[in-house]
Scaffold this active site. Structure first.
Site, mmCIF file in Angstrom:
data_model
loop_
_atom_site.group_PDB
_atom_site.id
_atom_site.type_symbol
_atom_site.label_atom_id
_atom_site.label_comp_id
_atom_site.label_asym_id
_atom_site.label_seq_id
_atom_site.Cartn_x
_atom_site.Cartn_y
_atom_site.Cartn_z
ATOM 1 N N TYR A 166 0.837 -1.209 0.000
ATOM 2 C CA TYR A 166 0.000 0.000 0.000
ATOM 3 C C TYR A 166 0.875 1.263 0.000
ATOM 4 O O TYR A 166 0.664 2.174 -0.806
ATOM 5 C CB TYR A 166 -0.908 -0.027 1.238
ATOM 6 C CG TYR A 166 -1.890 1.119 1.318
ATOM 7 C CD1 TYR A 166 -3.100 1.073 0.623
ATOM 8 C CD2 TYR A 166 -1.613 2.251 2.081
ATOM 9 C CE1 TYR A 166 -4.013 2.120 0.703
ATOM 10 C CE2 TYR A 166 -2.517 3.302 2.157
ATOM 11 C CZ TYR A 166 -3.715 3.224 1.473
ATOM 12 O OH TYR A 166 -4.612 4.273 1.552
ATOM 13 N N LYS A 170 1.158 4.216 -2.913
ATOM 14 C CA LYS A 170 0.858 5.639 -2.692
ATOM 15 C C LYS A 170 2.093 6.513 -2.955
ATOM 16 O O LYS A 170 1.964 7.647 -3.433
ATOM 17 C CB LYS A 170 0.306 5.850 -1.277
ATOM 18 C CG LYS A 170 -1.048 5.165 -1.029
ATOM 19 C CD LYS A 170 -2.142 5.670 -1.977
ATOM 20 C CE LYS A 170 -3.494 5.067 -1.635
ATOM 21 N NZ LYS A 170 -4.582 5.570 -2.501
#
Ligand code: NAD
Length: 268
Positions: A166, A170
């Site tokens: 994750y 990002k």
């Protein structure tokens, strides 16, 4: 901002059937946009979002499509142009988590998160930018040829153990957004990001759904409360409107101060 800052706009919000995407779709519709509520085919909640917008007097349509599948994104953009003529705003919101300790993380969970969170933003931004360039500026609608708002995260900057897929996705969104902003500014296409901190949505339910978890999380937030989806939607709306016409390549952090290293208060 004017009362209806997105009047005359067509806006696509990806992953708009819940959480931040839903609040953003509702906010864009209240601001006067016709909103395309993108959702996964398996997810029926998008129809309720459309109904909520229509009951309030707005215009919206649901459109299924997996943002990580090139053919789905192309078909969705073609459908938008056929039904609404063009697109003015893209909110790249769809995102997922597949958490695991690093040594236990499966390749499929790494790949899936990168596919949805990063490649999905690339595919949707490319489709939108092509349409913005084809149409150019319509001064009756906006001073820009198009606006893209990428939903990033404080984890574009804060490392996150047990969530490396994750955080990497990002971090990728951050450079995708800035590089795109640099490349597309001469076409008067603005590209910005909103980086939410801890927002109460289904993606992170375990982090807030007991009083103990909520208290723990609030220790990381100087402002002393978990964010609501509206907090993020208001920031997106500003970046999508002409009120931010001279702003491109910027990340607007909406985190109650989470990125201010609250652990250092009272130390040193
Ligand atoms: P959510 O789970 O409520 O919303 C995510 C949405 O994306 C869902 O509607 C889901 O169906 C959709 N989606 C998932 N995969 C998709 C795909 N392949 N194609 C199309 N749609 C897909 O969670 P949320 O918190 O509202 O997350 C929205 C965005 O905000 C995500 O990008 C997330 O990373 C980001 N974010 C959330 C927080 C938070 O604290 N909630 C913090 C920082 C960033």
């Amino acid at each position: 901002m004017t009362e209806k800052p997105l009047s005359g706009h067509v806006a696509l919000v990806t992953g708009a059937s819940s959480g931040i995407g839903k609040a953003t779709a509702l906010a864009c519709a209240r601001a006067g946009a016709t909103v395309v509520v993108n959702h996964l085919a398996s997810d029926q909640q998008a129809d309720e979002v459309v109904r909520e917008i229509e009951v309030a007097g707005g215009r919206a349509a649901a459109r299924a499509g997996d943002v990580s599948v090139e053919a789905d994104v192309q078909a969705m953009m073609q459908w938008i142009v056929e039904h609404f003529g063009t697109l003015h705003v893209l909110v790249n919101n769809a995102g997922i988590q597949r958490d695991a300790s690093f040594v236990d993380m499966q390749l499929k969970d790494w790949q899936k998160v990168i596919d949805v969170n990063l490649t999905g933003q690339f595919l949707c931004a490319r489709a939108a930018a092509r349409e913005f360039k084809r149409r150019g500026i319509d001064p009756k609608v906006s001073r820009a040829a198009g606006k893209i708002v990428c939903i990033s995260s404080v984890h574009q900057a804060i490392p996150w153990a047990r969530h490396v897929n994750y955080a990497a996705s990002k971090g990728g969104v951050h450079m995708l957004m800035e590089s795109l902003a640099q490349e597309l500014a001469p076409e008067r296409i603005r590209v910005n990001a909103v980086a939410p901190g801890a927002i109460r949505t289904p993606i992170n339910r375990a982090a807030w759904d007991t009083p103990a978890a909520e208290r723990d999380l609030e220790k990381l937030i100087p402002y002393g409360r978990i964010g609501g989806t509206e907090d993020v939607a208001r920031a997106v709306l500003w970046l999508a409107s002409d009120a931010s016409d001279y702003v491109t390549g910027t990340t607007l952090v909406v985190d109650g101060g989470m990125m201010l290293y609250p652990g250092f208060r009272g130390h040193g």
